[in-house]
Structure formats: structure tokens, C-alpha cells
Design a protein around this motif. Structure first.
Motif, mmCIF file in Angstrom:
data_model
loop_
_atom_site.group_PDB
_atom_site.id
_atom_site.type_symbol
_atom_site.label_atom_id
_atom_site.label_comp_id
_atom_site.label_asym_id
_atom_site.label_seq_id
_atom_site.Cartn_x
_atom_site.Cartn_y
_atom_site.Cartn_z
ATOM 1 N N GLY A 95 0.813 -1.219 0.000
ATOM 2 C CA GLY A 95 0.000 0.000 0.000
ATOM 3 C C GLY A 95 0.846 1.269 0.000
ATOM 4 O O GLY A 95 2.072 1.228 -0.162
ATOM 5 N N SER A 96 0.152 2.389 0.182
ATOM 6 C CA SER A 96 0.804 3.704 0.139
ATOM 7 C C SER A 96 1.846 3.831 1.252
ATOM 8 O O SER A 96 3.013 4.168 0.998
ATOM 9 C CB SER A 96 -0.292 4.776 0.253
ATOM 10 N N ILE A 97 1.464 3.560 2.490
ATOM 11 C CA ILE A 97 2.420 3.649 3.607
ATOM 12 C C ILE A 97 3.472 2.546 3.474
ATOM 13 O O ILE A 97 4.661 2.783 3.710
ATOM 14 C CB ILE A 97 1.678 3.525 4.956
ATOM 15 N N GLY A 98 3.035 1.339 3.095
ATOM 16 C CA GLY A 98 3.968 0.220 2.969
ATOM 17 C C GLY A 98 5.106 0.553 2.012
ATOM 18 O O GLY A 98 6.286 0.361 2.324
ATOM 19 N N ARG A 99 4.757 1.097 0.854
ATOM 20 C CA ARG A 99 5.790 1.394 -0.157
ATOM 21 C C ARG A 99 6.716 2.520 0.300
ATOM 22 O O ARG A 99 7.929 2.495 0.030
ATOM 23 C CB ARG A 99 5.135 1.750 -1.491
ATOM 24 N N GLN A 100 6.143 3.501 0.986
ATOM 25 C CA GLN A 100 6.993 4.605 1.472
ATOM 26 C C GLN A 100 7.912 4.129 2.604
ATOM 27 O O GLN A 100 9.029 4.622 2.768
ATOM 28 C CB GLN A 100 6.117 5.769 1.921
ATOM 29 N N THR A 101 7.439 3.140 3.376
ATOM 30 C CA THR A 101 8.287 2.545 4.418
ATOM 31 C C THR A 101 9.483 1.853 3.764
ATOM 32 O O THR A 101 10.627 1.992 4.216
ATOM 33 C CB THR A 101 7.469 1.515 5.227
ATOM 34 N N LEU A 102 9.227 1.150 2.679
ATOM 35 C CA LEU A 102 10.319 0.444 1.998
ATOM 36 C C LEU A 102 11.294 1.420 1.336
ATOM 37 O O LEU A 102 12.483 1.144 1.216
ATOM 38 C CB LEU A 102 9.744 -0.566 0.995
ATOM 39 N N ASP A 103 10.789 2.588 0.973
ATOM 40 C CA ASP A 103 11.655 3.662 0.474
ATOM 41 C C ASP A 103 12.656 4.084 1.542
ATOM 42 O O ASP A 103 13.833 4.325 1.252
ATOM 43 C CB ASP A 103 10.772 4.879 0.148
ATOM 44 N N VAL A 104 12.164 4.187 2.781
ATOM 45 C CA VAL A 104 13.051 4.549 3.901
ATOM 46 C C VAL A 104 14.086 3.437 4.115
ATOM 47 O O VAL A 104 15.270 3.716 4.319
ATOM 48 C CB VAL A 104 12.236 4.821 5.191
ATOM 49 N N VAL A 105 13.641 2.175 4.019
ATOM 50 C CA VAL A 105 14.580 1.049 4.159
ATOM 51 C C VAL A 105 15.662 1.135 3.080
ATOM 52 O O VAL A 105 16.851 0.982 3.358
ATOM 53 C CB VAL A 105 13.834 -0.310 4.079
ATOM 54 N N ARG A 106 15.238 1.434 1.844
ATOM 55 C CA ARG A 106 16.210 1.554 0.726
ATOM 56 C C ARG A 106 17.258 2.616 1.007
ATOM 57 O O ARG A 106 18.420 2.474 0.628
ATOM 58 C CB ARG A 106 15.479 1.963 -0.559
ATOM 59 N N SER A 107 16.817 3.704 1.681
ATOM 60 C CA SER A 107 17.752 4.811 1.904
ATOM 61 C C SER A 107 18.690 4.530 3.086
ATOM 62 O O SER A 107 19.665 5.244 3.269
ATOM 63 C CB SER A 107 16.983 6.114 2.137
ATOM 64 N N ALA A 108 18.400 3.527 3.895
ATOM 65 C CA ALA A 108 19.254 3.228 5.055
ATOM 66 C C ALA A 108 19.436 1.716 5.199
ATOM 67 O O ALA A 108 19.050 1.128 6.215
ATOM 68 C CB ALA A 108 18.635 3.831 6.326
ATOM 69 N N PRO A 109 20.046 1.074 4.177
ATOM 70 C CA PRO A 109 20.174 -0.388 4.205
ATOM 71 C C PRO A 109 21.088 -0.882 5.332
ATOM 72 O O PRO A 109 21.028 -2.049 5.708
ATOM 73 C CB PRO A 109 20.760 -0.729 2.828
ATOM 74 N N ASP A 110 21.889 0.014 5.899
ATOM 75 C CA ASP A 110 22.768 -0.376 7.006
ATOM 76 C C ASP A 110 22.024 -0.365 8.339
ATOM 77 O O ASP A 110 22.542 -0.853 9.340
ATOM 78 C CB ASP A 110 23.953 0.600 7.077
#
Ligand code: NDP
Ligand code: MG
Length: 382
Positions: free
Chosen positions: A11-26
Motif C-alpha cells: 500500500g501507500s504507507i507500505g511502499r513509502q516505508t520500503l523507500d526509507v529502508v532503501r535509503s538506510a540499508p545499514d
């Protein structure tokens, strides 16, 4: 490195959450991903984030070979089972509706922290969720932007008394419309939110302003604040995300461009702030911020939500169940926009107010409200 179970990943929040994960993979690894029926989208996310646990409410005909490495769960309680199996540091619930309540309760039992976007679980099971969180000493961190703003302002509390919470509302797409025009609004018009891009259910809730009513209830539970000390102010630019007033009259606000990744990242990283590369607020470009009182006559859902919580017991559950049913009917083109408020009012009128003593009472009241709303819709009484 924190492990994250993400419910409602497609969903909308789910995808934006994964965007945050992408930006901080460490900083984050994904332990579980779940969705309802959007299997192909979930498979793609699994290929990218490689969680060990996955779940879908609707079981697809086939699970592709390259995502079979996950431990899979299917069916109505798939998210609950996924939460239990993942044992993640954090569960972020971005499911829509009361369907998120069992998973929120399961998250408190088997994970470290609950990061809550799914406001309906607090609207319907607020006392149960907050009591369980307190008993287990588990934090519930808000993802909803207004509640995140309040939570951020409360970091400056230092033991002082909070006198008032001020929730801001964009006013939605019909802020300046006449009542008769609002009544006849189409799904396409209701789905055109001026400042936020969100899933369909919450977008319609913003248009009726039911969303702000649900958020008053959410704030009441999250911050233990009596309803009479929670105000709503319409702020169409959606730059101030909410405010806290202290005993000396000082008001603290949290500002930023309307970007849900800010409150998502704040909950995920708390107490650390995660820079994820979003656009910055330019106050000169913004020019001005305006404020007005909400109009409860044109937006009766806001008033009904506050009244339902004042009445307590099963009334907020009935309000939510009727609203979920009516919004779905509106989006299918079965009832007019004005019918959402009429359905909720009629169901509340016909609901006997009983106490909620356990989660079973919540589900029973929810089913009764849905049945009542659906009957009114089927009989063309809305
Ligand atoms: P969406 O409709 O975009 O996404 C909902 C997600 O939950 C999807 O992944 C969907 O799966 C899944 N889902 C839907 N129904 C069920 C169910 N019965 N059981 C399990 N999973 C389900 O919603 P949003 O992301 O917009 O909103 C999610 C929650 O966050 C809501 O409670 C909303 O009020 C809240 N929220 C949203 C904001 C936003 O900006 N979007 C802002 C603040 C709060 P599938 O794709 O398979 O259907
Ligand atoms: Mg909000």
C-alpha cells in the motif's frame, strides 16, 4: 541493525516505508512482508527485500519458485502468524481498517515495538491495545503524521503538563464546497486529495473529515488526553502537522512538507532521525500559512466520531464498522458521497451502547455495525 515486519507492504504507507529502508540499508533489514491480495506486487517486493516470512490474506494459485524461500502464511489471520514467526524488533502496521487490530495485538506480544499507521486498530481497540502495551512495557510509536508531530513536540515536555493537543487538518478536497455539492460528489472527486497521496479508504475519510475524527480518537488513546483537550484546526497547506500547548501557553509545532516518509522514518529510527533524501521545506516559497475552524455542519462525520468516543463502549467500533462499509459502497458507486455520513449516523442511532471488556466484544460490535450498514445500503435507505 533493526529487523522490521511490514504489514500492508503493497500500500501507500507500505511502499513509502520500503523507500526509507532503501535509503538506510545499514540500519534496517526486512524480516516479513504482508499484503491482502496483490500477490504480484508482493512477490516483487520479496525479490528485492528478501524477508524470511511472507503472508497474503488471499492465497494465490501459485507461489513462484524464486520466492518460495519465505515461510508463507495465508488466510484471514496470515498477518498475525507472520508477526509471530518473524519475531522482529519492530512491526510497522500499514494495513487498512479494523483488519489490523489482531496483528497489532500480536505485534505487542512477539516483537519489540509497534509502529502504528493503522489508526482503525486504535479507534476500535484503543483501550485494549494501550493496556496490553503498558502491561508488556512495549512502545507504540505513531506513524500518522499528526500523531508523529505531537510525539515529536512531546520530546520537549520534560515532565511538564500538556494543556492541549491541536490536530491540524487539510480540510480535504471539499473544504470550500456547498453542502448539496458535497452530497453529490463522485469517487473521482473524493479521491483528489489536495496535499497528500494516500490509499483510497483514507482519502475518502479525508474528504468526509471522518479521518480527523478517527485521529482525535487515536490521539486520545496514544497520549492519554481527554477529548475536551484535543482541538482540530483546518490548515490547508498541511505544513504544520500538529501542535502541543503547555501550561504556560507556549505552543510547539512540528513543520515539514507533506511527506509521509518523515513520520515513517521517525518511528522506524526513534530516537534517531534517518535522513532519507526528501525535499526540504522552503518557508519563503510557501509564503503563508492559514487556519480556520472545521465546519461540523458540512462535515458531520468529524462530530459523530468525537461524540461516539465521548459515549465510549462499542460506539467508536460501530462508527468505524459503519464507515468502512459505507466508504467501500461509495467507492463501488453504490451510494452517494452524502450517504457515508447518513449510513454512519443511522447505524450509531440503532446501536445499543454496551461496554467493551475483551477483543471479542470489539469484533462482535464491528460485525453488527457492518451488517446494519450493509442492510441500509441494500435496501436503498441511504
Ligand atoms: P492502502 O490501501 O494504500 O494499503 C493498504 C495495505 O494493506 C495494502 O498492502 C493492502 O494489501 C493491505 N490490506 C488491505 N486490507 C487488508 C486486510 N484485510 N488484511 C491484510 N492486509 C490488508 O492504505 P494506506 O497505505 O493509505 O493506509 C494504511 C493505513 O495507514 C490506514 O489505516 C490509514 O488510515 C493509515 N494512514 C495512511 C496514510 C497515508 O498517507 N496513506 C497517512 C496516515 C495514516 P493489497 O495491496 O493486497 O490490497
Ligand atoms: Mg493523519
Amino acid at each position: 541493525m533493526r529487523t522490521l515486519a511490514l504489514l500492508g507492504a503493497t500500500g501507500s504507507i507500505g511502499r513509502q516505508t520500503l523507500d526509507v529502508v532503501r535509503s538506510a540499508p545499514d540500519k534496517f533489514t526486512v524480516a516479513a512482508l504482508t499484503a491482502r491480495s496483490n500477490a504480484d506486487a508482493l512477490f516483487d517486493l520479496i525479490r528485492e527485500f528478501r524477508p524470511s516470512v511472507a503472508a497474503l490474506v488471499e492465497e494465490p494459485a501459485e507461489i513462484p519458485a524464486d520466492v518460495r524461500f519465505c515461510e508463507w502464511f495465508f488466510g484471514e489471520d496470515a498477518a498475525v502468524q507472520a508477526v509471530r514467526a518473524a519475531k522482529a524488533d519492530d512491526v510497522l502496521s500499514a494495513v487498512v481498517g479494523i483488519a489490523g487490530l489482531p496483528a497489532a495485538l500480536a505485534a505487542l506480544e512477539s516483537s519489540g515495538r509497534l509502529l502504528l499507521a493503522n489508526k482503525e486498530s486504535l479507534v476500535t481497540g484503543g483501550e485494549l491495545v494501550t493496556a496490553r502495551a503498558a502491561a508488556l512495557n512495549k512502545p507504540v510509536l505513531p506513524v500518522d503524521s499528526e500523531h508523529s508531530a505531537i510525539f515529536q513536540c512531546l520530546q520537549a515536555r520534560l515532565g511538564n503538563r500538556v494543556s492541549r493537543l491541536i490536530l491540524t487538518a487539510s480540510g480535504g478536497p471539499f473544504r470550500r464546497w456547498a453542502k448539496e455539492d458535497i452530497d453529490r460528489a463522485t469517487p473521482a472527486q473524493a479521491l483528489g486529495h489536495p496535499t497528500w497521496k494516500m490509499g483510497p479508504k483514507i482519502t475518502v475519510d479525508c474528504a468526509t473529515m471522518m479521518n480527523k475524527g478517527l485521529e482525535v480518537i487515536e490521539a486520545h488513546h496514544l497520549f492519554g488526553m481527554p477529548l475536551e483537550r484535543i482541538d482540530v484546526v483546518v490548515h490547508p497547506q498541511s505544513v504544520i502537522h500538529s501542535m502541543v500547548e503547555f501550561g504556560d501557553g507556549a505552543v510547539l509545532a512540528q513543520l515539514g512538507l507533506p511527506d509521509m516518509r518523515v513520520p515513517i522514518a521517525y518511528a522506524m529510527g526513534y530516537p534517531e532521525r534517518i535522513p532519507f533524501g526528501g525535499e526540504r521545506l522552503d518557508l519563503v516559497k510557501l509564503g503563508q500559512m492559514t487556519f480556520e475552524a472545521p465546519d461540523m455542519a458540512r462535515f458531520p462525520c468529524l462530530k459523530m466520531a468525537i461524540e461516539a468516543q465521548k459515549a465510549g463502549g462499542v460506539m467508536p467500533v460501530a462508527l468505524n464498522g459503519a464507515n468502512e462499509t459505507a466508504v467501500a459502497a461509495f467507492l463501488r458507486g453504490v451510494i452517494p458521497f452524502g450517504g457515508i455520513a447518513r449510513a454512519v449516523a443511522a447505524v450509531l442511532d440503532g446501536t445499543e451502547n454496551n461496554a467493551v471488556t475483551c477483543v471479542g466484544d470489539v469484533y462482535e460490535a464491528d460485525r453488527a455495525a457492518r451488517r446494519a450498514a450493509q442492510a441500509l445500503i441494500d435496501q436503498n435507505k441511504i
